[in-house]
Design a protein around this motif. Sequence first.
Motif, PDB file in Angstrom:
ATOM      1  N   THR A   1      91.816 -22.262 134.097  1.00 40.93           N
ATOM      2  CA  THR A   1      92.031 -22.645 132.698  1.00 40.93           C
ATOM      3  C   THR A   1      93.121 -23.696 132.634  1.00 40.93           C
ATOM      4  OG1 THR A   1      91.392 -20.447 131.912  1.00 40.93           O
ATOM      5  CG2 THR A   1      92.665 -21.828 130.401  1.00 40.93           C
ATOM      6  N   TRP A   2      92.822 -24.799 131.978  1.00 34.66           N
ATOM      7  CA  TRP A   2      93.765 -25.914 131.909  1.00 34.66           C
ATOM      8  C   TRP A   2      94.930 -25.569 130.993  1.00 34.66           C
ATOM      9  CZ3 TRP A   2      96.092 -30.060 133.431  1.00 34.66           C
ATOM     10  CH2 TRP A   2      96.763 -30.870 132.513  1.00 34.66           C
ATOM     11  N   ASN A   3      96.143 -25.748 131.514  1.00 36.80           N
ATOM     12  CA  ASN A   3      97.362 -25.603 130.729  1.00 36.80           C
ATOM     13  C   ASN A   3      98.231 -26.829 130.965  1.00 36.80           C
ATOM     14  OD1 ASN A   3      97.161 -22.891 129.529  1.00 36.80           O
ATOM     15  ND2 ASN A   3      97.150 -22.191 131.658  1.00 36.80           N
ATOM     16  N   PRO A   4      98.560 -27.582 129.933  1.00 30.89           N
ATOM     17  CA  PRO A   4      99.393 -28.776 130.139  1.00 30.89           C
ATOM     18  C   PRO A   4     100.760 -28.392 130.669  1.00 30.89           C
ATOM     19  CG  PRO A   4      99.162 -28.293 127.798  1.00 30.89           C
ATOM     20  CD  PRO A   4      98.223 -27.395 128.502  1.00 30.89           C
ATOM     21  N   PRO A   5     101.289 -29.100 131.658  1.00 29.02           N
ATOM     22  CA  PRO A   5     102.587 -28.761 132.235  1.00 29.02           C
ATOM     23  C   PRO A   5     103.762 -29.089 131.321  1.00 29.02           C
ATOM     24  CG  PRO A   5     101.720 -30.763 133.231  1.00 29.02           C
ATOM     25  CD  PRO A   5     100.636 -30.227 132.354  1.00 29.02           C
ATOM     26  N   ALA A   6     103.551 -29.976 130.349  1.00 31.71           N
ATOM     27  CA  ALA A   6     104.609 -30.372 129.413  1.00 31.71           C
ATOM     28  C   ALA A   6     103.945 -31.127 128.273  1.00 31.71           C
ATOM     29  CB  ALA A   6     105.655 -31.237 130.114  1.00 31.71           C
ATOM     30  N   ASP A   7     104.750 -31.525 127.286  1.00 29.34           N
ATOM     31  CA  ASP A   7     104.216 -32.300 126.178  1.00 29.34           C
ATOM     32  C   ASP A   7     103.705 -33.651 126.667  1.00 29.34           C
ATOM     33  OD1 ASP A   7     104.904 -30.287 124.454  1.00 29.34           O
ATOM     34  OD2 ASP A   7     106.827 -31.177 123.885  1.00 29.34           O
ATOM     35  N   GLY A   8     102.814 -34.241 125.889  1.00 31.57           N
ATOM     36  CA  GLY A   8     102.309 -35.567 126.238  1.00 31.57           C
ATOM     37  C   GLY A   8     100.880 -35.505 126.753  1.00 31.57           C
TER      38      GLY A   8
ATOM     39  N   ASP B   1      91.714 -33.242 125.785  1.00 28.47           N
ATOM     40  CA  ASP B   1      92.242 -33.037 124.435  1.00 28.47           C
ATOM     41  C   ASP B   1      91.164 -33.055 123.360  1.00 28.47           C
ATOM     42  OD1 ASP B   1      94.711 -32.992 125.609  1.00 28.47           O
ATOM     43  OD2 ASP B   1      95.182 -35.087 125.170  1.00 28.47           O
ATOM     44  N   LEU B   2      89.899 -33.131 123.774  1.00 31.35           N
ATOM     45  CA  LEU B   2      88.817 -33.286 122.803  1.00 31.35           C
ATOM     46  C   LEU B   2      88.730 -32.091 121.860  1.00 31.35           C
ATOM     47  CD1 LEU B   2      86.470 -35.131 121.964  1.00 31.35           C
ATOM     48  CD2 LEU B   2      85.012 -33.863 123.541  1.00 31.35           C
ATOM     49  N   HIS B   3      88.954 -30.896 122.380  1.00 31.69           N
ATOM     50  CA  HIS B   3      88.895 -29.675 121.581  1.00 31.69           C
ATOM     51  C   HIS B   3      90.248 -28.978 121.628  1.00 31.69           C
ATOM     52  CE1 HIS B   3      84.701 -30.523 122.475  1.00 31.69           C
ATOM     53  NE2 HIS B   3      84.326 -29.674 121.545  1.00 31.69           N
ATOM     54  N   GLU B   4      90.628 -28.396 120.512  1.00 35.35           N
ATOM     55  CA  GLU B   4      91.837 -27.586 120.505  1.00 35.35           C
ATOM     56  C   GLU B   4      91.531 -26.244 121.140  1.00 35.35           C
ATOM     57  OE1 GLU B   4      93.425 -27.239 116.633  1.00 35.35           O
ATOM     58  OE2 GLU B   4      93.845 -29.376 116.382  1.00 35.35           O
ATOM     59  N   GLY B   5      92.524 -25.683 121.795  1.00 33.95           N
ATOM     60  CA  GLY B   5      92.328 -24.395 122.431  1.00 33.95           C
ATOM     61  C   GLY B   5      92.143 -24.524 123.923  1.00 33.95           C
ATOM     62  N   PRO B   6      92.009 -23.402 124.629  1.00 35.76           N
ATOM     63  CA  PRO B   6      91.917 -23.415 126.094  1.00 35.76           C
ATOM     64  C   PRO B   6      90.636 -24.086 126.590  1.00 35.76           C
ATOM     65  CG  PRO B   6      91.450 -21.224 125.238  1.00 35.76           C
ATOM     66  CD  PRO B   6      91.928 -22.035 124.082  1.00 35.76           C
ATOM     67  N   VAL B   7      90.774 -24.820 127.681  1.00 31.47           N
ATOM     68  CA  VAL B   7      89.642 -25.483 128.316  1.00 31.47           C
ATOM     69  C   VAL B   7      89.500 -24.917 129.725  1.00 31.47           C
ATOM     70  CG1 VAL B   7      88.678 -27.669 129.104  1.00 31.47           C
ATOM     71  CG2 VAL B   7      90.009 -27.586 126.998  1.00 31.47           C
ATOM     72  N   LYS B   8      88.321 -24.401 130.045  1.00 34.53           N
ATOM     73  CA  LYS B   8      88.064 -23.874 131.381  1.00 34.53           C
ATOM     74  C   LYS B   8      87.289 -24.908 132.192  1.00 34.53           C
ATOM     75  CE  LYS B   8      88.153 -18.969 130.135  1.00 34.53           C
ATOM     76  NZ  LYS B   8      87.406 -17.689 130.144  1.00 34.53           N
ATOM     77  N   ILE B   9      87.743 -25.138 133.392  1.00 34.99           N
ATOM     78  CA  ILE B   9      87.140 -26.148 134.265  1.00 34.99           C
ATOM     79  C   ILE B   9      86.600 -25.456 135.509  1.00 34.99           C
ATOM     80  CG2 ILE B   9      87.532 -28.276 135.562  1.00 34.99           C
ATOM     81  CD1 ILE B   9      89.870 -28.860 133.685  1.00 34.99           C
ATOM     82  N   LYS B  10      85.367 -25.766 135.836  1.00 41.03           N
ATOM     83  CA  LYS B  10      84.738 -25.202 137.027  1.00 41.03           C
ATOM     84  C   LYS B  10      84.285 -26.351 137.926  1.00 41.03           C
ATOM     85  CE  LYS B  10      81.003 -22.081 138.457  1.00 41.03           C
ATOM     86  NZ  LYS B  10      79.882 -21.229 137.969  1.00 41.03           N
ATOM     87  N   ILE B  11      84.711 -26.306 139.172  1.00 36.38           N
ATOM     88  CA  ILE B  11      84.400 -27.374 140.132  1.00 36.38           C
ATOM     89  C   ILE B  11      83.706 -26.765 141.343  1.00 36.38           C
ATOM     90  CG2 ILE B  11      85.370 -29.224 141.558  1.00 36.38           C
ATOM     91  CD1 ILE B  11      87.761 -29.286 139.658  1.00 36.38           C
ATOM     92  N   GLN B  12      82.654 -27.397 141.770  1.00 41.60           N
ATOM     93  CA  GLN B  12      81.936 -26.968 142.975  1.00 41.60           C
ATOM     94  C   GLN B  12      81.943 -28.117 143.971  1.00 41.60           C
ATOM     95  OE1 GLN B  12      80.308 -23.825 143.593  1.00 41.60           O
ATOM     96  NE2 GLN B  12      80.336 -24.670 145.661  1.00 41.60           N
TER      97      GLN B  12
END
Length: 580
Positions: free
Chosen positions: A136-143, A55-66
């Motif tokens: 891309t992280w999308n919250p499944p619901a509020d909270g 939640d640090l930044h507003e807008g879409p967050v892309k996560i890359k895991i190796q």
Amino acid sequence: MRLKTAALLVLLGLLTMLAGIGQLTFWAPAETVTASVPSDTKAAPLTVIDQKLIDLHEGPVKIKIQGEGNYTIATGRPDDVNAWVGKTAHTTLSGVSADQKSLEVTSADGEATAPSPAGSDLWVSTEDASGEFEYTWNPPADGEWSLLVAADGTKPAPSAISMTFPNKETTPWAVPLIVLGIIIILAGAALPFVAKALSSRRKDGEGDGPQGGEATTTLPVQAPAVDESRRRTGGAEGPALRVTAVAAALAAVMVGGSAVAAQATTSPEATSTASASSSADGDGATPVMLESQLQRILEQVASTVDAADAAKDAAKLAPRVDKMELQIRTQNYKIRSTVSAYEPRMPVRATKLQSSVISTKKDWPRTVYALTQGEGNVVPQVLTLVQLSPRENYKLWGTAPLQPGTNFPSFPVPRKGTEPVAASDSTGLAYSGNQALEILSEMLTNPESPNRSKLADGQSSPYIAGALAYQADTVKNGTSANFKFTHTPVTNQTVVLKTADGGALVVGRLDFAFEGTPKAAGDKLLLEDDSAVFAGGKETTTGMVLNFAESVAVYIPPAGSSDPMKLVAATRGLVGASFK
């Protein structure tokens, strides 16, 4: 001189505009920033991506895991993620460094292994991955939500993680500089005309003075000091300087206004207020699962029960069934293996979820109710699901079909959840859960119970009427024996959840014992085939005991209501028989 000043103003305005445009184009900061986990991060079996970071930044967050091999990314509430982690060693990603290039990491020592999070009911969703995974992280619901990354719980979790955020760096001076540049250009373009107009007015007024011999009086005044440069130019710069001052003042107003506006939108007071509001919303009780989670759990439970029922194999029930329902179905299989005509237990279905009742109780055990109906369910039945600890899945503790003509109580919508109540607590209720089951058990034991009026319809309730009739017929037909019937609540399996009207639904278990003793020496008691499976024979001269488990659900009205309680659902199953 006026033309030179005007040209300088126009040039200054163009440069100012160019600076503003540059901040929006070729000097603009990058749209995103990418921060990565430092390469020297200590390995651990679990990696947590904290909700504060997401939640640090507003807008879409892309996560890359190796990662090496297979691993799981699980999405859950922060409390649930922390509960799963428990005392296991783990790495937490919680923030971004000042230069926005590195993720802030903390490492916690602890147990070296943990169960694999794959397949746990605790998660709203999971992603199975191997090698490189990006989404891309999308919250499944509020909270608030956190992520848990793990291999199988014994190997190190992937820690080569990077996150790309929208860049928070802004260019607040871009628009003010463009506006200021336009104002300066307009001032420079207007300067020659304004100066010329002022000069003409001064010349027109040179002939004015006393005429016709009118008497005049000269007052002594002190002349102001005049700059030599202004004397040499005959005061021609006066109008130009005044116009320039006006432009500068306008520019200051524009810049000042923009700065104030920018401060107003990001002031600490506004931020803290919004944060407090958000916190207030977040502190409210939230359901322990989403309805989509419940649907997934129900499907797995139904599939497990179907497989066990088909095979009459109680071992197949273990992953998803426990307590009363496990006992009843296990004994049902045992009887049906010998007595083919014995009726099977009602099947568990998830195909039609008519109502869901999800608790807001964060600690464990957690309980949810589901009202389902499908193939083989003549009427809907209430399913009670319980999760004993974070690392265990929900298990079916009891099933009870709705009483004919009975409506299931209304509960708060699933997204808000419903408040659990201690079985001994009657606050806001006409009776506590324990009291409700005591009254029901008394009515089932004694047809003349003084508490009959406290339960709707009294003996005319189908289940109560059927139980009392069965007991009365047994006494009537068993002239050579004495019989005793007792119905006793099992308090450690009682669950109470609040209804929408302020009442509650209590679901629990009663142990029904049916004892028979011959009246005279030589008298015999004969058992039915189903009871004989457990007793080891069909007749006795010493006496016998039959044991049933009763699954019941009772609606309790709110305090102050004149309405009686209602038996919503009930059933029983034979679980044992023995000779005295």
